[in-house]
Design a protein around this motif. Structure first.
Motif, short mmCIF file in Angstrom:
data_model
loop_
_atom_site.label_atom_id
_atom_site.label_comp_id
_atom_site.label_asym_id
_atom_site.label_seq_id
_atom_site.Cartn_x
_atom_site.Cartn_y
_atom_site.Cartn_z
N MET A 59 0.85 -1.20 0.00
CA MET A 59 0.00 0.00 0.00
C MET A 59 0.88 1.25 0.00
O MET A 59 1.92 1.27 0.62
N GLN A 60 0.42 2.27 -0.69
CA GLN A 60 1.19 3.50 -0.73
C GLN A 60 1.15 4.19 0.63
O GLN A 60 0.25 3.99 1.43
N SER A 61 2.14 5.01 0.89
CA SER A 61 2.14 5.80 2.11
C SER A 61 1.02 6.82 2.04
O SER A 61 0.57 7.20 0.96
N PRO A 62 0.52 7.28 3.22
CA PRO A 62 -0.57 8.25 3.22
C PRO A 62 -0.23 9.49 2.42
O PRO A 62 0.92 9.92 2.35
N MET A 63 -1.25 10.06 1.82
CA MET A 63 -1.06 11.26 1.03
C MET A 63 -0.81 12.44 1.95
O MET A 63 -1.30 12.49 3.07
N PRO A 64 -0.03 13.42 1.52
CA PRO A 64 0.21 14.59 2.35
C PRO A 64 -1.05 15.41 2.53
O PRO A 64 -1.98 15.32 1.75
N ALA A 77 -3.90 -2.86 -6.71
CA ALA A 77 -2.79 -3.35 -5.89
C ALA A 77 -1.78 -2.25 -5.59
O ALA A 77 -1.03 -2.35 -4.61
N SER A 78 -1.75 -1.20 -6.41
CA SER A 78 -0.78 -0.12 -6.22
C SER A 78 -1.17 0.82 -5.08
O SER A 78 -0.42 1.75 -4.77
N GLY A 79 -2.33 0.59 -4.47
CA GLY A 79 -2.77 1.45 -3.39
C GLY A 79 -3.95 2.32 -3.74
O GLY A 79 -4.50 3.02 -2.89
N TYR A 80 -4.38 2.26 -5.01
CA TYR A 80 -5.50 3.10 -5.44
C TYR A 80 -6.76 2.81 -4.64
O TYR A 80 -7.50 3.73 -4.28
N ALA A 81 -7.02 1.54 -4.35
CA ALA A 81 -8.28 1.15 -3.71
C ALA A 81 -8.49 1.85 -2.38
O ALA A 81 -9.62 2.11 -1.96
N ALA A 82 -7.39 2.18 -1.69
CA ALA A 82 -7.50 2.74 -0.34
C ALA A 82 -7.40 4.26 -0.30
O ALA A 82 -7.39 4.84 0.78
N LEU A 83 -7.31 4.92 -1.44
CA LEU A 83 -7.12 6.37 -1.43
C LEU A 83 -8.15 7.12 -0.59
O LEU A 83 -7.78 7.96 0.24
N ALA A 110 -7.19 10.48 1.56
CA ALA A 110 -7.27 11.52 0.53
C ALA A 110 -8.60 12.26 0.60
O ALA A 110 -9.65 11.67 0.85
N SER A 111 -8.53 13.56 0.38
CA SER A 111 -9.74 14.38 0.32
C SER A 111 -10.45 14.16 -1.01
O SER A 111 -9.93 13.51 -1.93
#
Length: 391
Positions: free
Chosen positions: A1-6, A53-59, A70-71
């Motif tokens: 999962m990608q790191s949290p967005m700023p 799988a790249s982390g999009y699902a959890a944005l 993400a907002s």
């Protein structure tokens, strides 16, 4: 999962290598998430799975539940980037982003047990299909012909949802159904592999052909009551309808803004390579300013809605107004670039031709344009808003 967005949008940097028209169109859009390159030979379903799988699902999932937090505007920026790179995947994943964003917004308003569903989506990278549309279409998107029969600790649901993107790639299906013998509509998550739930056929569309879109058929599908996260009177505009329309309109607009930006890339490239300007310069300028204004309106409404600066019926009127303006803008952009691109818009295998057909799908999404304009006019004249033209 990608790191949290700023926190807050990261502006698109303007560099010396960036085409000038992109300096205008990309300004203000977050660059915190970008789609990964498409694998050679990957099918549409493969690309969708790779993106999940790249982390999009959890944005859109709040950070406290393992998501990127993400907002609305940040998710819209991700959709715009994807729309420019892969229109079919973008329109499919738009439905996931809209559904999960709506769930996250619902949790923020109610602070109920729906957090468990969000956490499960973030941990597993599950995709959620949005199963609202039904055969034959309906100008009243708030209604449902599917039936939910009370049974045991839940319901048995029967009906047909069509067209439905992510029909085979989704782990969960977000569906609406009318409770038998009542005026109540339920909004619930249903596991895609539930007995009695099948994906059949395909969507015979002209464009967006790799969006994994098919017909979902439910035959007495058992649905646990714990997976119902909203219920309310049918055809009543409540906070859930308003939130859903706001998320849908902003994400849809951003997605097609990306598709149309890609089309403009093709038009500018052709003119610059041929060193042929003249009237083409004015036509390209017209198309660019149309997209520039649409993008600004999309981001502003998304930010205002997130901040609570616009709410209630006013937010609903703004959302459907944005959705209608998207269709109008698409047609004006195409009218401007058609003389510039010329025959490449109609040639088989031409990128411009593919984008032309893909962008045409914008007119397919609900609510209908007449319904949108009627709703805005009703709000502004103090009348009751309705999405049922017969009402």
């Amino acid at each position: 999962m990608q790191s949290p967005m700023p926190t807050g949008p990261v502006p698109e940097p303007v560099t010396g290598d960036e085409p000038p028209h992109r300096a205008l169109l990309d300004a203000g859009w977050s660059t915190a998430w970008r789609p990964s390159p498409v694998r050679e030979g990957a099918t549409g379903a493969d690309r969708i799975r790779d993106l999940a799988a790249s982390g999009y699902a959890a944005l859109p999932v709040p950070a406290e539940f393992g998501g990127a937090g993400a907002s609305l505007v940040e998710v819209a920026a991700a959709q715009r980037a994807l729309g420019a790179a892969d229109p079919s995947a973008a329109i499919a994943l738009n439905m996931h982003a809209f559904t999960v964003g709506l769930m996250a917004d619902y949790w923020r308003r109610h602070r109920d047990s729906s957090w468990m569903l969000l956490e499960g989506i973030a941990r597993s990278g599950a995709l959620v299909a949005s199963a609202f549309a039904e055969p034959g279409g309906s100008p009243n998107f708030m209604s449902s012909r599917s039936e939910a029969v009370p049974h045991g600790k839940g319901y048995r649901v029967s009906g047909v949802k069509y067209p439905c993107s992510l029909a085979t790639t989704a782990t969960l299906v977000c569906l609406t159904a009318r409770v038998t013998g009542t005026d109540e509509i339920i909004l619930a998550l249903c596991p895609r592999t539930s007995p009695g739930l099948t994906a059949e056929g395909e969507w015979p569309s002209l464009g967006m052909t790799d969006s994994d879109t098919a017909r979902l058929v439910l035959r007495d599908v058992e649905l646990d009551d714990r997976l119902v996260f909203h219920r309310g009177p049918a055809d009543v505009i409540d906070e859930n309808v308003i939130s859903g329309m706001a998320w849908f309109a902003v994400l849809l607009t951003a997605t097609y803004h990306g598709v149309l930006s890609g089309l403009l890339d093709t038009a500018y490239d052709g003119v610059l390579r041929a060193n042929a300007f003249g009237a083409r310069t004015a036509l390209l300028g017209r198309a660019t300013r149309e997209l520039l204004l649409l993008g600004g309106a999309c981001r502003q409404f998304g930010a205002d809605f997130d901040a609570g600066a616009i709410r209630g019926r006013a937010a609903l009127a703004a959302a459907v107004g944005l959705r209608a303006s998207l269709s109008d803008t698409r047609d004006r952009v195409l009218a401007a670039v058609t003389p510039v691109i010329g025959s490449r818009l109609y040639g088989r295998g031409q990128a411009a031709g593919g984008l032309l057909v893909d962008s045409l799908a914008v007119h397919h999404h609900p609510p209908s344009l007449l319904t949108c304009d009627e709703a805005v006019g009703a709000f502004c004249t103090g009348r009751e808003m309705s999405f049922d033209p017969a009402g």
